[in-house]
Write an enzyme that holds these catalytic residues in place. Structure first.
Site, mmCIF file in Angstrom:
data_model
loop_
_atom_site.group_PDB
_atom_site.id
_atom_site.type_symbol
_atom_site.label_atom_id
_atom_site.label_comp_id
_atom_site.label_asym_id
_atom_site.label_seq_id
_atom_site.Cartn_x
_atom_site.Cartn_y
_atom_site.Cartn_z
ATOM 1 N N HIS A 501 2.118 3.269 -1.440
ATOM 2 C CA HIS A 501 3.495 3.345 -0.958
ATOM 3 C C HIS A 501 4.506 3.731 -2.045
ATOM 4 C CE1 HIS A 501 2.305 0.188 2.367
ATOM 5 N NE2 HIS A 501 1.755 1.363 2.566
ATOM 6 N N HIS A 545 5.024 -1.649 5.654
ATOM 7 C CA HIS A 545 4.390 -0.327 5.574
ATOM 8 C C HIS A 545 5.489 0.702 5.850
ATOM 9 C CE1 HIS A 545 0.226 -1.802 5.323
ATOM 10 N NE2 HIS A 545 0.794 -2.872 5.851
#
Ligand code: FAD
Length: 565
Positions: A501, A545
């Site tokens: 990420h 997420h």
């Protein structure tokens, strides 16, 4: 020439491509270095998602620099290099972050437009929730009234149960520390607890920005998407005075790995960088927009002096914690056997059923540090209901660092730090755009980060002794067996890698602030004609997420761009 040139047909880029071409008189060119996603089975089949990266034709195949916080290890740093970008390469878990994440972005940028109250309208425009049609009972797995059923990207729930699912949910009834969360998306202003993962998939196939936003706009004559087109530089247009205008884009054929021959296109309105948290700072630096300390050693003239370009890299560290389990109920014996995998893929190809039609993970959860631990630090979370760490359950051996042993059955509880205070960087190391930049996530560099990882291990060990696991878990594997904080710290440093990420390398800051790379309207500071729209603009990494926040960001960015011209 085109009205807009979008660099990167990724998660954010294809949202813009769709929204900006809704007006038939607006022309858009998208330049994508990667390849097509068409007919690529690992991309389409949900359970095969983890095989799209690393070390494949669909990945940029980056590696990090040696990480001092991780015993000087390096590790692969996947980024999608195909239509859909990382939305075609990711593990499909879909959330939107906490209301506090967005409100902090509004505070930092001074633009109330980024607040949760304004941003949630974009979920309605973006999401097309699809209830599984295979007879799964999902009635208490999500809260329908929170969701949109009319947007662009299909989001759904598990369609195949893993052995561990019912035990995970039973644990939420047995241990008050891990409450059940009926909708883990974040829309309900409540991401704490354990619930059912929502994923960008539909009818046994992945949903990406390519299968949704691009697919529904692809027929428009005013949209051109060019693959294998590697953007090598932005060139300024001479402007009399004031801010420099960057509307010329130089690119070359990505398949040649050579900057010559090179091509040039001009945008009449704007160039939009959507090349992701690695690609965007790389292109800015190659174009002379960056820190003199990064550019001058490479003899790149500094056109815009901005010391923040490529800095402030944030990522979520991911730690696999593995337990041994009874019998052969886990997926390991299937995953070790090419014949059984082959049969499962054939079943998926025939009728889109079986475990290949489902994501690799069915349950996820989020938690905060205990007050007694948190008291030692300034809380880096965006607010009092934002989690510090995540818990991810997998029905098999899932350790990117240590390969699966040749026998045994396993249960992996991964933990991830979602409010890291470590900061890293992305910096070009040569003037050749085909040379990978130096990527230094600087993981577990701070006391807060390592303490939180250690606390997350203690938490999942408490989870694993709930009665629900009595007849299943038989022991801990490897360094997870340690008992002291020092042991657990060593376990974390030896096994942590990334949830993939990377964010914040072209951070947003207030218009009048000397900080940051982009203004609240996403224009690059000190320039005209140039914006950044991708995960690199978030000043703080979202505590979830991040593909959902990227979609929301791009939806609003389209509105901001339309309002300007
Ligand atoms: P990207 O989607 O990466 O788009 C950038 C695009 O620009 C790419 O297509 C790239 O090829 C192109 N590009 C870059 N440089 C150039 C250049 N010089 N010229 C032309 N084109 C260029 N998030 C979740 O929410 N859930 C998950 O389960 C999840 N799992 C993940 C698993 C993996 C393996 C990975 C890699 C990521 C995962 N993520 C997940 C993260 C998420 O997918 C990304 O954060 C998000 O998609 C980033 O979107 P973006 O638009 O910023 O960049």
């Amino acid at each position: 020439t085109y009205d807009y040139i979008i660099v990167g047909a990724g998660n954010a880029g294809l949202v813009l491509a769709n929204r900006l071409t809704e007006d038939a008189s607006t022309t858009v060119l998208v330049l994508e270095a990667g390849v097509t996603d068409e007919n690529v089975i690992p991309v389409i089949a949900p359970f095969l998602g983890p095989s799209v990266t690393p070390d494949t034709p669909w990945d940029w195949n980056y590696t990090t620099t040696a990480q001092p916080g991780l015993d000087n290890r390096t590790y692969p740093y996947p980024r999608g290099r195909l239509l859909g970008g990382s939305s075609s390469a990711n593990y499909m878990i879909h959330q939107y972050g906490t209301n506090e994440d967005w409100d902090r972005m509004a505070d930092v940028s001074g633009d109330a437009g980024w607040s949760w109250n304004n941003m949630k309208q974009y979920i309605a425009r973006h999401e097309k929730f699809v209830v599984p049609t295979n007879g799964q009972n999902v009635s208490d797995e999500f809260i329908p009234s929170l969701h949109s059923f009319t947007g662009e990207l299909q989001v759904s729930l598990p369609v195949w149960n893993q052995t561990i699912d019912s035990r995970v949910i039973a644990t939420t009834q047995q241990l008050a520390e891990f409450p059940y969360n009926e909708d883990i998306s974040g829309i309900n202003n409540d991401m704490l607890g354990i619930g059912w993962a929502q994923s960008s998939m539909v009818d046994g196939e992945r949903a990406s920005s390519s299968t949704s936003y691009l697919a529904s706009a692809n027929d428009r004559p005013n949209l051109t998407v060019l693959i294998n087109a590697m953007v090598t530089k932005l060139l300024p247009i001479n402007t009399p005075a004031g801010a420099r205008t960057f509307r010329n884009v130089q690119f070359s054929d990505a398949r040649t790995f050579s900057v010559t021959p090179s091509f040039q296109v001009q945008a009449t309105k704007e160039v939009i960088l959507s090349a992701g948290a690695v690609g965007t700072p790389q292109i800015l630096q190659l174009s002379g927009i960056g820190a003199p300390a990064d550019l001058e050693p490479l003899k790149i003239p500094v056109l815009i002096n901005n010391t923040q370009v490529g800095k402030n890299l944030q990522d979520h560290p991911l730690l696999p914690n593995i337990f041994s389990v009874q019998g052969d109920l886990s997926l390991d014996h299937i995953l070790r056997d090419p014949a059984q995998i082959g049969a499962a893929i054939a079943q998926w190809q025939a009728n889109k059923t079986g475990f290949i039609s489902n994501n690799v993970v069915n349950n996820i959860g989020f938690a905060r540090l205990n007050a007694s631990v948190l008291d030692q630090f300034t809380d880096p979370a965006a607010g009092p209901t934002t989690p510090h760490f995540e818990i991810i359950f997998a029905d098999f051996w899932l350790d990117p660092v240590v390969p699966i042993p040749s026998n045994g059955s396993y249960f992996t509880i991964l933990t991830a730090l979602v409010t890291p205070t470590s900061r890293g960087s992305v910096a070009i190391q040569s003037t050749n755009p085909f040379d990978a930049p130096l990527i230094n996530p600087n993981m577990l560099d701070t006391e807060f980060d390592i303490t939180t990882m250690v606390e997350s291990i203690k938490a999942i060990k408490r989870f694993a002794v709930a009665p629900a696991w009595d007849d299943y878990i038989t022991g801990t594997v490897g360094t997870l067996s340690g008992t002291s904080d020092a042991d657990l710290e060593e376990h974390a440093r030896q096994h942590t890698t990334t949830v993939f990420h990377p964010s914040s390398t072209a951070s947003m800051a207030a218009e009048d602030s000397n900080d940051g790379v982009v203004n609240p309207d996403l224009t690059v500071k000190g320039t005209t004609g140039l914006r950044v729209v991708d995960l690199s603009v978030f000043p703080f990494i979202p505590s979830c997420h991040p593909q959902g926040p990227v979609y929301m960001l791009a939806e609003r960015a389209a509105d901001l761009i339309k309002a300007t011209h």
